[in-house]
Write a protein that holds these residues in place. Structure first.
Motif, mmCIF file in Angstrom:
data_model
loop_
_atom_site.group_PDB
_atom_site.id
_atom_site.type_symbol
_atom_site.label_atom_id
_atom_site.label_comp_id
_atom_site.label_asym_id
_atom_site.label_seq_id
_atom_site.Cartn_x
_atom_site.Cartn_y
_atom_site.Cartn_z
ATOM 1 N N ALA A 124 -4.069 -7.963 7.228
ATOM 2 C CA ALA A 124 -3.246 -8.174 6.036
ATOM 3 C C ALA A 124 -1.841 -8.628 6.443
ATOM 4 O O ALA A 124 -1.200 -9.421 5.743
ATOM 5 C CB ALA A 124 -3.161 -6.878 5.233
ATOM 6 N N ASP A 175 0.899 -6.365 -2.195
ATOM 7 C CA ASP A 175 0.171 -5.868 -1.026
ATOM 8 C C ASP A 175 -0.650 -4.648 -1.461
ATOM 9 O O ASP A 175 -0.101 -3.587 -1.740
ATOM 10 C CB ASP A 175 1.196 -5.508 0.057
ATOM 11 C CG ASP A 175 0.566 -4.952 1.320
ATOM 12 O OD1 ASP A 175 -0.655 -4.737 1.334
ATOM 13 O OD2 ASP A 175 1.314 -4.728 2.288
ATOM 14 N N SER A 226 -8.423 -2.873 6.948
ATOM 15 C CA SER A 226 -7.874 -1.896 7.898
ATOM 16 C C SER A 226 -7.897 -0.469 7.383
ATOM 17 O O SER A 226 -8.341 0.441 8.083
ATOM 18 C CB SER A 226 -6.434 -2.263 8.252
ATOM 19 O OG SER A 226 -6.412 -3.501 8.897
ATOM 20 N N LYS A 227 -7.400 -0.257 6.179
ATOM 21 C CA LYS A 227 -7.209 1.116 5.708
ATOM 22 C C LYS A 227 -8.449 1.636 4.977
ATOM 23 O O LYS A 227 -8.932 2.713 5.274
ATOM 24 C CB LYS A 227 -5.983 1.198 4.791
ATOM 25 C CG LYS A 227 -4.761 0.426 5.298
ATOM 26 C CD LYS A 227 -4.115 1.022 6.531
ATOM 27 C CE LYS A 227 -2.995 0.109 7.020
ATOM 28 N NZ LYS A 227 -2.177 0.665 8.064
ATOM 29 N N ASN A 275 3.251 2.165 1.333
ATOM 30 C CA ASN A 275 3.594 2.700 2.643
ATOM 31 C C ASN A 275 5.101 2.456 2.765
ATOM 32 O O ASN A 275 5.518 1.306 2.699
ATOM 33 C CB ASN A 275 2.841 1.928 3.734
ATOM 34 C CG ASN A 275 3.258 2.336 5.139
ATOM 35 O OD1 ASN A 275 4.039 3.254 5.315
ATOM 36 N ND2 ASN A 275 2.729 1.626 6.128
ATOM 37 N N ARG A 299 -9.090 -6.291 12.776
ATOM 38 C CA ARG A 299 -8.145 -7.322 12.353
ATOM 39 C C ARG A 299 -8.735 -8.287 11.321
ATOM 40 O O ARG A 299 -9.080 -9.426 11.642
ATOM 41 C CB ARG A 299 -7.582 -8.117 13.566
ATOM 42 C CG ARG A 299 -7.056 -7.285 14.697
ATOM 43 C CD ARG A 299 -6.006 -6.244 14.292
ATOM 44 N NE ARG A 299 -4.878 -6.813 13.619
ATOM 45 C CZ ARG A 299 -4.418 -6.306 12.442
ATOM 46 N NH1 ARG A 299 -4.991 -5.287 11.855
ATOM 47 N NH2 ARG A 299 -3.355 -6.855 11.904
#
Ligand SMILES: Cc1ncc(COP(=O)(O)O)c(C=O)c1O
Length: 414
Positions: A117, A221, A253-254, A192, A262
């Motif tokens: 991302a 995002d 990713s999360k 985040n 990746r």
């Protein structure tokens, strides 16, 4: 150009040693999340038992069906260059996912697959930000946003969030900082480092402001989309008036515990997606072939492992908050998603340990690391110097140990 004068000892002549690095290197900082983790690892290597709460990655294994898809991809020789924008099957799967989960209508030719991302966000900034243009970023923000904007010569303009508003901005704050130079608004929800999640009505209120400024793009995002404890995720691009100017960022990713694989992606207005393809084509080319095949399995497959992970994060959040909320002077926010707590530590600044005064959140993090053996990240990195970020992407056992250590270390400050 920057020169450093040095004296040659033998010939006693002066010569200039030119700074060999481009100026753009000097305008950005190393990510503090990575710097703190490096320090924690260095301490661990000396034999000290450090609880590492500085990194932003789930500690779960990638689900088995996704790993199997990657193994199959290797056996089936998916080992050649990939199309720059991603395999057509993956772009279709992402397009379907956007509709299924987010009520977003991005056709496959509006999807760009990238190497994480982070890469997708950088592509979008490269595609739309000219030097001098402003990008509005609510604080606290993810470490790389401001640095990416600066790398492209843009100007980050910050809107300060507050603990009282659980670090979400108000429509008035947004409107007050829009200028003729504003080009984009960049934010994450879930956020985040704060874990804050914008609800439908909170986004709707911001959309009413954006409606007055049709030339402003939104980079949304949504990498923590699934790690949300307060209800269904809302995408700002799903508001009818916004759909032609939102770049929606997401990735594996999360939500699928795939940080090392990746893979990230964007859905964007066609012109921007095509521009990003052009940029990426000259820069990194298509994302890894094996990861792309695994991504198709992840996106089309069962979300059960993701939901199980989210339940674990929920338990850990509760456990950690119970531990931290008892510490006098530590003001915890209410994280509604992601896997971070972002407490305000201002009441500890100015205190000392063995004669050494702690004046900044960075110094407090170093103290917690070296004396408490818990690694956290300074709020400075996220544009909020009165806070620290604590990740709870670790076991319940370690969370209990860490909460105890933090409590003791803070009590030792006089
Ligand atoms: C808010 C946010 N956006 C983007 C990223 C980058 O994600 P990726 O690993 O897919 O590049 C991160 C990673 O920590 C993040 O926290």
């Amino acid at each position: 150009m920057c020169f450093e004068w040095v004296r040659c000892p033998i010939f006693a002549v002066q010569f200039s040693k030119m700074d060999i690095l481009a100026q753009r290197v000097h305008v950005i900082n190393e990510p503090q999340t990575i710097a703190m983790s490096k320090m924690a690892r260095a301490l661990i290597e000396t034999g000290i038992d450090v609880v590492n709460l500085s990194l932003g990655e789930p500690d779960f294994d990638t689900p088995a069906h996704i790993k199997q898809a990657a193994k199959d991809a290797i056996d089936q020789n998916f080992t050649f260059y990939t199309p720059v924008a991603g395999y057509p099957e993956l772009r279709q799967a992402i397009s379907n996912k956007f509709l299924r989960d987010n009520n977003l209508h991005y056709a496959p030719d509006q999807i760009m697959v990238s190497t994480g991302a982070k890469h997708a966000i950088m592509n979008s900034i490269m595609a739309i930000i000219d030097p001098g243009e402003e990008v509005i970023i609510p604080t606290p923000y993810w470490v790389s946003y401001s640095e990416m904007v600066k790398l492209m010569g843009g100007k980050p303009v910050f809107i300060a969030g507050s603990l009282a508003n659980n670090y979400k901005i108000t429509p008035k704050q947004l409107e007050d900082c829009i200028t003729a130079k504003s080009k984009a608004f960049l934010f994450s929800s879930p956020c985040n480092p704060t874990g804050s999640v914008y609800s439908y009505s909170e986004l709707e209120a911001l959309v009413k402001v954006f409606d007055k400024y049709p030339e402003l793009f939104i980079i949304s995002d949504e990498i923590y989309e699934y790690i949300n404890f307060v209800g269904k995720h809302v995408s700002i691009g799903s508001f009818e008036s916004m759909k032609d100017r939102v770049i929606t960022i997401n990735g594996l990713s999360k939500g699928f515990s795939m940080t090392g694989w990746r893979l990230g992606y964007m859905g964007a207005p066609k012109q921007i997606a095509v521009a990003c393809e052009k940029i990426q084509g000259q820069y990194t080319s298509g994302a890894n072939s094996i990861t792309q095949k695994a991504a198709i399995a992840a996106i089309n497959g069962s979300l059960e492992p993701t939901y199980a992970m989210v339940e674990a994060f929920k338990r850990r959040r509760k456990l950690f908050l119970e531990g931290l909320q008892n510490i006098p002077g530590l003001l915890c926010n209410n994280p509604e998603g992601a896997f971070y707590i972002f407490p305000n530590i201002k009441s500890f600044l100015g205190k000392s340990f063995e004669g050494a005064q702690i004046n900044t959140s960075t110094e407090l993090c170093l103290y917690l690391l070296n004396k408490g053996h818990v690694s956290t990240v300074s709020g400075d990195a996220f544009g909020e110097p009165d806070c620290i970020r604590i990740s709870y992407a670790t076991s319940e056992e370690k969370i209990k140990i860490a909460a105890g250590r933090i409590e003791k270390a803070l009590a030792d400050l006089k």
